[in-house]
Design an enzyme around this catalytic site. Structure first.
Site, PDB file in Angstrom:
ATOM      1  N   ASP A 238       0.870  -1.165   0.000  1.00 49.84           N
ATOM      2  CA  ASP A 238       0.000   0.000   0.000  1.00 49.84           C
ATOM      3  C   ASP A 238       0.915   1.226   0.000  1.00 49.84           C
ATOM      4  O   ASP A 238       1.573   1.510   0.993  1.00 49.84           O
ATOM      5  CB  ASP A 238      -0.883  -0.044   1.248  1.00 49.84           C
ATOM      6  CG  ASP A 238      -1.818   1.148   1.356  1.00 49.84           C
ATOM      7  OD1 ASP A 238      -1.489   2.225   0.797  1.00 49.84           O
ATOM      8  OD2 ASP A 238      -2.858   1.034   1.996  1.00 49.84           O
ATOM      9  N   LYS A 276      -4.444  10.814  -0.412  1.00 45.17           N
ATOM     10  CA  LYS A 276      -3.464  11.387   0.504  1.00 45.17           C
ATOM     11  C   LYS A 276      -2.461  12.259  -0.226  1.00 45.17           C
ATOM     12  O   LYS A 276      -2.185  13.384   0.176  1.00 45.17           O
ATOM     13  CB  LYS A 276      -2.717  10.273   1.249  1.00 45.17           C
ATOM     14  CG  LYS A 276      -3.627   9.235   1.859  1.00 45.17           C
ATOM     15  CD  LYS A 276      -4.559   9.822   2.914  1.00 45.17           C
ATOM     16  CE  LYS A 276      -5.475   8.743   3.481  1.00 45.17           C
ATOM     17  NZ  LYS A 276      -6.403   9.281   4.496  1.00 45.17           N
TER      18      LYS A 276
END
Lengths: 486, 486
Positions: A238, A276
Site C-alpha cells: 500500500d 493522501k
C-alpha cells in the site's frame, strides 16, 4: 457460531450481523467528541480540534489555481461542456485511456523516474478502500490469511476481512528498534502461522507507514521481497502516502526493488490512491497495480463494483498530465508537509514530548508513555479520554492501530491551518504545565470526572441509528458547505 | 503465468479463477464484432451498428444547456471553484446531504409524486452494479438464493452471485401471457428450491423490465408483496428504468404498493436505483440502495465505503436534480423523445413484418424473431444471431443471454444512436427481410451463408482472457474523445 435456527430466521446476512465493519474500534470513537463540539477559530474556539483525520489540506491553493487556468479539464465549463456527453456515457471498466496514462506517469514521477508504470496495468477501484478489498478478493479465499506488521491502519480490518472472509495476522513492531519491520519478525510470524495450520497467502506492507510516518528502507524491502519470493507469498504494498515524503530518506517503492532483486512478478501488487498524495479523498480514486496479468484481468472485471466517476477521471487525467504543474505541486506539497511536521515536532519537544523520527505521512507517532499511569492498554485509553475531554484534541490511540506497546498516539497535522496548529500546541503546553503543577501526574487522570464514556456498548447504541452516526471517514455529518472549516 | 504455486496450492482465489464474472455470456460477445468494425455514418457506413447497449443518449442537449447556465454546479468553474476544497475533502459515507435530498426528491418526481422518499434512507454505491452486490452482501449468505423472473439482465449473474456466492433461481415467464410474472410461477420456483434444500432469501424484480421494456401492473406487484410477506423473504426492486416510461400505463413503484397495507413487513423491501438509464449518466457511477429496513441502511452505508459516488459528481447531481423546473422539462422531453424513437422503430419493424412485445418503457425493444428460426432451439437462435451480426451488421442481444426460456427473442437497444443511424438500421433490417423473405427454402439460405465471423464460445473464452478485452459496459477500448460517436 450462531445456532442454525437463528441463522435460518435471520433477515440479514452473517456479514451484516458480525460487526466486521470494525466501527467499534476506538479509532472511530473520538470523532463523536469532535462532532459534538468541533473547534472553530471564531465560532467555537474551545471546541475539539480534529487531529484524528489523515487528510492533506495544505496544497489546495495550487490545485484551485490550476483548475481556474484549465477550464477544459472540466466537462461543465463552457470550454469543456462539449465533452460532457462522451464522458457521461463512458463506463468502460478499462477507464479513460488518458486517465490510466496520467496515473501511470504520475506514479512514476512520484518515484522520481526510477520506475515506469504500464498504463494497461492500472485498474480502478472505489478509493484505496475498494482497492484493498478487491485485491484480496482476487488473491485469497475465505479463511486464508495475510501477515501485516503492526501498528497498522485500523480500517484494514474492515477492508481486507469483512466481506472477503480473509484473516489478518499482525506481527508486532516495537519501539526498541523504532518500529522498523524486520525480516526476523516476519519469518517468525510466518512460521507460527504455518504451525497453526493457517494458509498464509501473502503479506501487506504500508509504505510509507500509517500510522508511523516512516518509509521502509530499501534493504528491508529487499529482504522482505526475497522472503515472499522464497515462500511463494503475495507481496501487497500500500503506497498511498508515497508523495507525502518530505525528508530523506527518499521513498523506495517495491517497484524499484523488483528491478534489482530476484522475485516473481506474479506475486507483486501495489495499492494506490489520490486521497493522501493529492488531498482528494472525495473523488474516490483508488488504483490496483498488479504485475500479475490474471489479477489485472480479474480485478478489472471486479472494478465494475467501484469505478471512478468518468467526470473525475477526466479532470484528473488532465491535471496529472500537466507535467509542469505536477512537478511544482509535488515539490511544494513536500515542502509544506515538512514545514508543518517540523513545527509540530518542535512544539511537542518543548513540552518534553517526543515523536518517532518520521519523514513521511500526514501525521506523527507521538510518544506519551511517560504520561501513562502504567504501561497498559487501559491506561492508554484513560489518557486518551483525558486528551479528548480536557485538552480537547482528537488524536488516535495506538491501540486502535493494534500497537502492542501502550502509550503511543497518532496525531494528524496536515488537515488544519497554521493558526489551529498553534492553538493545539498551546493547549498541549497548558496541559503539560497543569500536570507538572499538580505534582503526581499519573494519579491526576484518575480523579477526573469522565462524563464522556467510551464503553463500546454505548458506542453500539449510538451506531444503531442511521441518522446520527457520522462516517468514520469524516466527522462531519453536515455538508461542509454549511459549516466553515478550520 | 503460473496459476498454481510451487507447493501446489492455488496462487489466486477461487473467485479470480472461476467464471463468476459471467463474461462468457453471449450478451458480451457481440461487442467484439462491433468493436472490430464499428459503424460510422461517413467513415464506416457499412460497419456494425451497436444495438446491444442500453444507453439513453437522447437528451444530452438539455443537460448541456443546463450546465452552461448553471456554472455553480461545478467545482471547476470560476463560479464554483471556491467549493472545490470542501468537496474534494468530503468522503463521508452518508453522502452530501444536498445530494441525498436531491436524489430523494427526484425519485419522488419520477413516480409522479405519488410517494415520498426519505433522504436518510438513500445509500450510495458504485452504480447499480455496486448496489446489487451490496444489497446481496447485506441480505444473503453464500449459497442463499434469490428468485428472479426470466428473462433478466445478464449482469445479475455477476452482480448478485460472483463475490457474494449467492445464487439466482429463475422464475420462468412465457410469451403466452406476455411474460407476466405470475403467483403460480413464483410458488413453483419457491417450492422447487425448498425441495432442493436451497435457502431462498428473496425475490428480485426489475420494474420497468430489462429486457422486456414493460412495467409490472398493480396486481402483479401486490401478488409479489403478498408472496414475500407470506414466505418472509426479501423483495428487491430494481427500478433503474423508472423514468424511461414513455407511455401509459403509468409506472407503479413498489414504494406505492408498500403504503397500501399496514400489514406489509417493510423490513423486507429494498429499491435499487441509479442515474445511468434515467438521466443517461452511466459514467458517473451513481448507484443508490434505498431500503425500508433500518439495519440494512446502516450496514449498507458502511459497505458503501467500497464504492462511494465521487463527491465532485454528488455535487453536480445535487444541483441538477434540485432544479425543479429543469427536471420537470427533462422528464417530459425525455419521455417524449423515447416515445418517438420507440414508435419509429416499431413502425419500421412492423413494415418489415417483424413484431415486438408491446412495451412502454426502457431503452430497447423485445423483438420477436421466432418466425425466422430454423427450429425452436437455442442453437438456432445463436445461428440467427450470428447472421444478424455478420450479415445485417447489427449488434443485438440474443434472448438466451437474458436466460429467456423461449428461443427467438432479441433485445434491440434504440436510444443510443441518432436519427440518421436509426434510419440506417431500419433500412438494413428491411433489406435483410426482403432478401430472405420471398425465396423458397428461405431459412436454409440464411444458415448456409458464409459466416465470416465464427463466434464459437471457445474463441470467446480466449479473447476474453486477454487483459485488452473491452468492458462489457462499453465496447470502446479507446477514449470516446478520440473517436466520433454515431
Amino acid at each position: 457460531m450462531e445456532p442454525a435456527s437463528v441463522r435460518k430466521h435471520s433477515l440479514l446476512s452473517m456479514i451484516a450481523r458480525n460487526g466486521g465493519h470494525g466501527e467499534h474500534s476506538p479509532y472511530f470513537d473520538g470523532w463523536k467528541a469532535y462532532d459534538r463540539n468541533p473547534f472553530h477559530p471564531t465560532q467555537n474556539p474551545d471546541g475539539v480540534i480534529q487531529m484524528g483525520l489523515a487528510e492533506n489540506q495544505l496544497s489546495f491553493d495550487l490545485i484551485e489555481e490550476w483548475i481556474k487556468n484549465n477550464p477544459t479539464a472540466s466537462i461543465c465549463t463552457p470550454d469543456g461542456v462539449g465533452k460532457f456527453k462522451d464522458v457521461a456515457i463512458f463506463q468502460d471498466y478499462h477507464g479513460l485511456p488518458e486517465f490510466r496514462q496520467a496515473i501511470a506517469k504520475f506514479m512514476g514521477r512520484v518515484r522520481r523516474g526510477k520506475v515506469t508504470f504500464d498504463p494497461d496495468r492500472i485498474v480502478m477501484s472505489g478509493g484505496a478502500t475498494g482497492a484493498s478489498e478487491t485485491l484480496i478478493f482476487c488473491l485469497a479465499d475465505p479463511g486464508d490469511a495475510f501477515l501485516v506488521p503492526s501498528p497498522y491502519y485500523p480500517a484494514f480490518d474492515r477492508d481486507l476481512r469483512w466481506r472477503t472472509g480473509v484473516r489478518l495476522i499482525p506481527f508486532a513492531c516495537d519501539s526498541t528498534n523504532n518500529f522498523q519491520v524486520t525480516l526476523a519478525q516476519m519469518e517468525s510470524a510466518y512460521a507460527k502461522a504455518i504451525e497453526a495450520n493457517i494458509n498464509v497467502k501473502g503479506v501487506i506492507l504500508t509504505n510509507p507507514s500509517n500510522p508511523l510516518g516512516i518509509n521502509l528502507s530499501k534493504e528491508t524491502l529487499t529482504s522482505l521481497l526475497s522472503f515472499t519470493f522464497e515462500k511463494n507469498l503475495h507481496m501487497v504494498c500500500d503506497e498511498i502516502y508515497s508523495a507525502t515524503v518530505f525528508k530523506s530518506p527518499a521513498f523506495t517503492s517495491i517497484a524499484e526493488v523488483m528491478q534489482e532483486t530476484e522475485c516473481n512478478p506474479d506475486l507483486v501488487h501495489i495499492i494506490y490512491s489520490l486521497s493522501k498524495d493529492m488531498g482528494l479523498p472525495g473523488f474516490r480514486v483508488g488504483i490496483i497495480y498488479s504485475y500479475n496479468d490474471q489479477v489485472v484481468n480479474c480485478a478489472r472485471k471486479m472494478s465494475s463494483f467501484g469505478l471512478v466517476s468518468s467526470q473525475s477521471q477526466h479532470l484528473l487525467a488532465s491535471m496529472l498530465s500537466d507535467e509542469v504543474f505536477i512537478e511544482k505541486f509535488l515539490e511544494e506539497n513536500s515542502r509544506r508537509l515538512g514545514k508543518r511536521h517540523s513545527r509540530v515536532v518542535e512544539g511537542l519537544k518543548q513540552e518534553g514530548i517526543n515523536c518517532l523520527e518520521g519523514n513521511a505521512g500526514l501525521f506523527l507517532w507521538m510518544d506519551l508513555r511517560h504520561l501513562l499511569k502504567e504501561p497498559t492498554p487501559d491506561a492508554e485509553m484513560e489518557l486518551w479520554r483525558v486528551i479528548i475531554k480536557d485538552v480537547k484534541l482528537n488524536v488516535s490511540p495506538g491501540s486502535s492501530f493494534h500497537c502492542p506497546e501502550p502509550g503511543f498516539f497518532r496525531v494528524c497535522f496536515a488537515n488544519m491551518d497554521d493558526h489551529t496548529v498553534e492553538v493545539a500546541l498551546q493547549r498541549i503546553r497548558e496541559f503539560v504545565s497543569r500536570g507538572n503543577k499538580n505534582g503526581d501526574d499519573k494519579k491526576h487522570w484518575r480523579k477526573r470526572d469522565l462524563r464522556l464514556s467510551f464503553t463500546s456498548r454505548k458506542c453500539d447504541e449510538s451506531l444503531i441509528s442511521p441518522r446520527q452516526i457520522m462516517s468514520p471517514h469524516s466527522p462531519v455529518p453536515q455538508s461542509p458547505l454549511v459549516r466553515a472549516r478550520t | 503465468m503460473s496459476y498454481v504455486s510451487s507447493n501446489r496450492k492455488p496462487l489466486l482465489s477461487r473467485k479470480a479463477t472461476n467464471d463468476g464474472h459471467a463474461e462468457k455470456s453471449p450478451y458480451f460477445d457481440g461487442w467484439k464484432a462491433y468493436d472490430k468494425d464499428p459503424f460510422h455514418p461517413t467513415q464506416n457506413p457499412s460497419g456494425v451498428i451497436q444495438m446491444g447497449l442500453a444507453e439513453h443518449q437522447l437528451c444530452f442537449d438539455l443537460v448541456q444547456e443546463w450546465l452552461v447556465s448553471n456554472p455553480e454546479a461545478s467545482i471547476c468553474t470560476k463560479k464554483g471553484v471556491d467549493k472545490f476544497r470542501d468537496i474534494a475533502l468530503f468522503q463521508d459515507y452518508h453522502g452530501l446531504p444536498a445530494f441525498r435530498n436531491a436524489v430523494a426528491k427526484f425519485m419522488g418526481r419520477v413516480r409522479g409524486d405519488k410517494v415520498k422518499f426519505d433522504p436518510d434512507r438513500i445509500v450510495m454505491s458504485g452504480g447499480a452494479t455496486g448496489a446489487h452486490e451490496m444489497i446481496t452482501f447485506c441480505l444473503a449468505d453464500p449459497g442463499d438464493a434469490f428468485l428472479v423472473p426470466t428473462p433478466y439482465y445478464a449482469g445479475f449473474d455477476r452482480d448478485l452471485c460472483w463475490r457474494t456466492e449467492a445464487r439466482l433461481l429463475p422464475v420462468v415467464c412465457h410469451s403466452s401471457n406476455n411474460f407476466k410474472v405470475t403467483r403460480k410461477a413464483l410458488e413453483e420456483a419457491y417450492a422447487k428450491a425448498v425441495e432442493a434444500n436451497i435457502s431462498v432469501k428473496g425475490l428480485l424484480l426489475t420494474n420497468p423490465s430489462n429486457p422486456l421494456g414493460t412495467i409490472l401492473d398493480r396486481d402483479t406487484l401486490r401478488e409479489a408483496m403478498s408472496f414475500i410477506n407470506e414466505k418472509n423473504i426479501h423483495l428487491i426492486c430494481d427500478e433503474i428504468y423508472a423514468a424511461t416510461v414513455f407511455r401509459q400505463p403509468d409506472f407503479i413503484s413498489i414504494a406505492e404498493i408498500i403504503e397500501e397495507d399496514q400489514e406489509y413487513n417493510r423490513n423486507l423491501v429494498h429499491i435499487i436505483y441509479s442515474l445511468s438509464k434515467d438521466m443517461g449518466f452511466p459514467g458517473f457511477r451513481v448507484g443508490i440502495v434505498y431500503s425500508y429496513n433500518d439495519a440494512v441502511v446502516e450496514c449498507g452505508r458502511k459497505m458503501s465505503s467500497f464504492g462511494l459516488v465521487s463527491s465532485q459528481t454528488q455535487y453536480l447531481i445535487a444541483s441538477m436534480l434540485s432544479d425543479d423546473q429543469f427536471i420537470g422539462k427533462f422528464l417530459l422531453e425525455s419521455a417524449g423523445r423515447l416515445a418517438t424513437r420507440h414508435t419509429d422503430f416499431t413502425d419500421g419493424l412492423r413494415q418489415a413484418g417483424i413484431k415486438c412485445l408491446n412495451g412502454n418503457a426502457g431503452l430497447f425493444l423485445w423483438m420477436d424473431l421466432r418466425g425466422l428460426l430454423m427450429d425452436s432451439t437455442v442453437e438456432a437462435e445463436m445461428a440467427l444471431w450470428q447472421v444478424i451480426i455478420n450479415d445485417v451488421k447489427l449488434n443485438v442481444s440474443p434472448g438466451s443471454s437474458f436466460h429467456c426460456s423461449e428461443p427467438g427473442w432479441f433485445r434491440v437497444c434504440i436510444a443510443n444512436m441518432n436519427e440518421e443511424t436509426t434510419k440506417v438500421a431500419l433500412e438494413r433490417i428491411r433489406e435483410f427481410v426482403l432478401r430472405n423473405g420471398n425465396k423458397p427454402n428461405r431459412k436454409e439460405k440464411c444458415w448456409q451463408s458464409d459466416l465470416r465471423l465464427r463466434l464459437s464460445f471457445r474463441r470467446m473464452d480466449e479473447v476474453l482472457r486477454s487483459p485488452c478485452i473491452m468492458s462489457p459496459h462499453s465496447p470502446i477500448p479507446q477514449s470516446p474523445l478520440v473517436r466520433t460517436r454515431t
